[in-house]
Scaffold this active site. Structure first.
Site, PDB file in Angstrom:
ATOM      1  N   CYS A 108       0.824  -1.210   0.000  1.00  0.00           N
ATOM      2  CA  CYS A 108       0.000   0.000   0.000  1.00  0.00           C
ATOM      3  C   CYS A 108       0.862   1.266   0.000  1.00  0.00           C
ATOM      4  CB  CYS A 108      -0.995  -0.029   1.165  1.00  0.00           C
ATOM      5  SG  CYS A 108      -2.333   1.164   0.897  1.00  0.00           S
ATOM      6  N   HIS A 215      -3.651  -5.023   0.333  1.00  0.00           N
ATOM      7  CA  HIS A 215      -3.225  -5.412   1.686  1.00  0.00           C
ATOM      8  C   HIS A 215      -3.263  -6.924   1.859  1.00  0.00           C
ATOM      9  CE1 HIS A 215      -2.736  -1.546   3.772  1.00  0.00           C
ATOM     10  NE2 HIS A 215      -3.711  -1.105   2.995  1.00  0.00           N
ATOM     11  N   GLU A 217      -1.706  -8.765   3.796  1.00  0.00           N
ATOM     12  CA  GLU A 217      -1.597  -9.204   5.197  1.00  0.00           C
ATOM     13  C   GLU A 217      -2.959  -9.518   5.804  1.00  0.00           C
ATOM     14  OE1 GLU A 217      -1.257  -6.170   4.123  1.00  0.00           O
ATOM     15  OE2 GLU A 217      -2.065  -4.709   5.543  1.00  0.00           O
TER      16      GLU A 217
END
Ligand code: MN
Length: 238
Positions: A108, A215, A217
C-alpha cells in the site's frame, strides 16, 4: 532452517505522536517463517545503516499519504495527512536497503514510498485525479478480509512467477487514497486493476523488490495467493 529477521516500518499517529503497527503484518511475517523487527523513526542515517545490517530484508507497510514535495508537487487540496518523520526515515531507508541488495516488499503506502524514493510520482487523490471509464472502488465499502477488485498479472514478471504462471489474475482488497502515477526508473508494472490503476510493481534488475497496492496481510489466512507473497518475500530473505 534459518529464520530471517524482517525489518518493518511502523505507522505514525501524528495527532498523539505515537508509533504503531497493525499486528496482522507481524503475524503474516511470522507465519511465513520470519522474525519481525520494527524500525524506529528520527534516527541518523548512520544508525539506520546499522539497523539495516541487522535485518535480512525490509517490509514497507501501509499508512498515511506521502508528502507531495517528495515527488516534486505542490499539495493538492484533497491530499491526506502526512508524517514528515516517517517520510524522511523511509526515504532514507529505501536506498540504504538497496545498497545492501536485501529483499524489499512494499504494501500500500509501501509501494508508493518505493516509487517515490526511486524517482516516480503519485496521484495525491484518486477520486479527483485518476480518470477511468470504470468506476472501481479503491476504498472498498466492506471489511479488509474481503477482496473487492481483481488485478491482472503481467506474464513473465516476479508477481507471475510467485503466484504461478497459470495465474492471469488475483482477487485483492483495496484501501488506498493514493496510487502510482509515473512509474520510477528501475521499476516495472506487474499488475493492473481493470481500470488500469497500477497495483503491483517490481524491479527486474534487483534481487527481490515487490510492491503491491493492496493489503495481502489481511488475506493470508483466507487466500493462498496472499500467503504466497509473504512466503516468497521471506524465502528471498533467507
Ligand atoms: Mn486498488
Amino acid at each position: 532452517m534459518k529464520r530471517p529477521v524482517i525489518g518493518i516500518t511502523a505507522s505514525h499517529d501524528t495527532e498523539h505522536d505515537k508509533l504503531f503497527i497493525n499486528s496482522v503484518y507481524l503475524r503474516a511475517i511470522r507465519n511465513a517463517g520470519g522474525i519481525p523487527m520494527i524500525f524506529p523513526m528520527e534516527v541518523t542515517e548512520d544508525d539506520l545503516r546499522d539497523l539495516v545490517t541487522l535485518t535480512d530484508g525490509v517490509l514497507f507497510t501501509g499508512g498515511d499519504d506521502i508528502h507531495p514535495f517528495l515527488y516534486g508537487e505542490e499539495t493538492d487540496a484533497k491530499c491526506g495527512n502526512v508524517s514528515q518523520p516517517r517520510d524522511s526515515m523511509e526515504m532514507a531507508l529505501v536506498p540504504l536497503v538497496m545498497e545492501f541488495g536485501k529483499p524489499i516488499f512494499g504494501i500500500c503506502r509501501g509501494i508508493q514510498i518505493l516509487n517515490t524514493a526511486m524517482g516516480g510520482t503519485l496521484y495525491q487523490d484518486i477520486p479527483s485525479q485518476f480518470k477511468s471509464e470504470l468506476s472501481i472502488a479503491h476504498r472498498q465499502p466492506f471489511a479488509y478480509k474481503v477482496p473487492s477488485h481483481t488485478v491482472d498479472i503481467t506474464p513473465g514478471t516476479l508477481l507471475s512467477r510467485i503466484l504461478g504462471e497459470e495465474h492471469a489474475s488475483i482477487a485483492v482488497n483495496s484501501m488506498h487514497h493514493q496510487a502510482i502515477k509515473d512509474v520510477a526508473p528501475g521499476l516495472e508494472v506487474c499488475g493492473y486493476a481493470p481500470d488500469k490503476m497500477i497495483e503491483a510493481v517490481y524491479a527486474p534488475d534487483y534481487p527481490f523488490l515487490l510492491g503491491v497496492q493492496w493489503h495481502p496481510e489481511h488475506l493470508t489466512t483466507s487466500q493462498q495467493d496472499a500467503a504466497k507473497l509473504f512466503a516468497a518475500f521471506v524465502d528471498a530473505c533467507r
